[in-house]
Design a protein around this motif. Structure first.
Motif, short mmCIF file in Angstrom:
data_model
loop_
_atom_site.label_atom_id
_atom_site.label_comp_id
_atom_site.label_asym_id
_atom_site.label_seq_id
_atom_site.Cartn_x
_atom_site.Cartn_y
_atom_site.Cartn_z
N ARG A 222 0.80 -1.25 0.03
CA ARG A 222 -0.08 0.04 -0.01
C ARG A 222 0.89 1.23 0.00
O ARG A 222 0.48 2.16 -0.71
CB ARG A 222 -1.00 0.00 1.41
N LYS A 223 1.83 1.15 0.68
CA LYS A 223 2.80 2.39 0.76
C LYS A 223 4.15 2.13 0.75
O LYS A 223 4.86 1.48 1.84
CB LYS A 223 2.65 3.09 2.32
N SER A 224 4.58 2.29 -0.38
CA SER A 224 6.13 1.36 -0.72
C SER A 224 7.37 2.33 -0.11
O SER A 224 8.29 1.81 -0.13
CB SER A 224 6.27 1.54 -2.07
N THR A 225 6.93 3.62 0.54
CA THR A 225 7.93 4.13 1.23
C THR A 225 7.86 4.09 2.74
O THR A 225 8.38 4.90 3.47
CB THR A 225 7.88 5.69 0.62
N TYR B 230 7.87 -5.44 -8.30
CA TYR B 230 7.97 -4.98 -9.67
C TYR B 230 8.42 -3.48 -9.86
O TYR B 230 9.31 -3.27 -10.69
CB TYR B 230 6.61 -5.11 -10.38
N THR B 231 7.68 -2.71 -9.18
CA THR B 231 8.27 -1.31 -9.20
C THR B 231 9.59 -0.99 -8.43
O THR B 231 10.35 -0.13 -8.91
CB THR B 231 6.93 -0.48 -8.74
N GLN C 34 12.41 -1.39 -10.51
CA GLN C 34 12.74 -0.44 -11.62
C GLN C 34 14.03 0.46 -11.27
O GLN C 34 14.49 0.96 -12.15
CB GLN C 34 11.53 0.52 -11.67
N LEU C 35 14.37 0.46 -9.87
CA LEU C 35 15.33 1.24 -9.55
C LEU C 35 16.58 0.52 -9.04
O LEU C 35 17.73 1.12 -8.83
CB LEU C 35 14.93 2.27 -8.55
N TRP D 212 -3.58 -2.85 -8.05
CA TRP D 212 -3.98 -1.47 -7.54
C TRP D 212 -5.45 -1.23 -7.69
O TRP D 212 -5.92 -0.32 -6.91
CB TRP D 212 -3.07 -0.61 -8.43
#
Lengths: 192, 192
Positions: free
Chosen positions: A27-30, A105-106, A109-110, A162
């Motif tokens: 829900r909150k990737s950070t 997955y996201t 990306q980094l 999502w």
DNA sequence: CCCATGTGAGACATCAATGTCTCACTCTGG
DNA sequence: CCAGAGTGAGACATTGATGTCTCACATGGG
């Protein structure tokens, strides 16, 4: 000394911590280590005792995601029946992990530069294989590469997760939405 | 005083800064303000003079993304011809912005609570409308909701952008891959 | 009963990114 | 030539997350 195995006492259920973290980070990737700890119902100190740092936690989550993917791949028996049915079984089996997958997955990306867990390559290959089989059997069209179909599956899983997350879609429709779009597309079929 | 309009001197081409930032953040969504500045060829001080902070920069990028989406929607003339052709034109028109869209798409996942730019709702609605039209015309199947098709389009755009980014796919195949999968799916068509 | 292990709470230093500021430099326009 | 606007470089304080540490507590096993 208790060399009879580790968990003499509680051991705080590492698996439970991982799943809580996955649910939160989906829900909150950070989310903060503090938030992750609270979500798991433990203190930050204990969280730190189990996972050396945020990196270690994410790596553990990655391993969990890979394990769940492989379990889903095994459960889906991709080499049995038609490729379409195999894909249907795969999406159904992988659905519970979709949220975690979307996060990873996201997240990946980094990681561009750094070497990423080799487990993904194996999973990619296994999924690509079923699409390739479908093409060889004349079941799938050949102008869409297996690599693209695999990537698209990941993207649709993330989009689906999502959509459900935001309340704009029902969880029960999840597999149907993804499989039908991936296999059949938006166009009506005269046949069928 | 120069009240004849703002850019008396260089004004450092705000648009160029935005596009550089978009290109960088597409690849590395956690890039520093310092990295963004370097990528744009300006100093961090100047970057800060134009965008009060990281938030302001992201908001500006969001506005840029919305503007490009709306431009693409206008250019695609979604109400002309068949819905399929409209979607094809849309994907072709929106393709240059796919990277930026992918960044904003994932970025917005963590804005959950806060109110997000109302522009997206309008864009969602315009895209949903073309899918709805396709359904009413009997061109698209009705068991996949317009909301899901819209979300899936975003997901496929992001997947496509990342596939190209990672070098696993050719940019020239981009629109074809996305449109064909979205409309036709993976299955072969006997007809056609 | 008592010891040991694991935990929670919190203090603490560290570090990276951010935001603000100053100052010197370089242009352009008058 | 000169004044002013805009810029780059860098110093500086601030903030938030992180990692480490200590200490008190409780709980289970011997």
């Amino acid at each position: 000394m208790s060399h009879m195995g580790y968990r003499c006492l509680m051991a705080v259920d590492r698996d439970h911590v991982l799943r809580s973290a996955a649910a939160l980070l989906t829900r909150k990737s950070t989310a903060t280590m503090d938030e992750v700890a609270k979500a798991a119902g433990i203190s930050r100190a204990t969280l730190h005792r189990q996972f050396a740092g945020r990196d270690a936690l994410v790596r553990a989550l990655e391993s969990l995601g890979i394990a769940e993917c492989e379990a889903a791949l095994d459960a889906a028996r991709l080499d049995e029946g038609t490729a379409s049915d195999a894909v249907r079984r795969l999406v159904g089996a992988i659905e519970p992990a979709a949220g975690l997958l979307a996060f990873l997955y996201t997240e990946n990306q980094l990681f561009e530069g750094e070497e990423q867990n080799a487990g993904w390559a194996l999973i990619d290959e296994r999924i690509s294989a079923v699409f390739r089989r479908g093409q060889l059997d004349g079941e799938f069209r050949i102008d869409l590469t297996p690599a693209w179909l695999t990537e698209a599956l990941y993207g649709l899983l993330a989009s689906g997760a999502w959509l459900v997350q935001s309340g704009k879609g029902a969880p029960k429709d999840f597999p149907h939405m993804i499989v039908e779009l991936l296999l059949g597309g938006a166009l009506r079929r005269e046949e069928t």
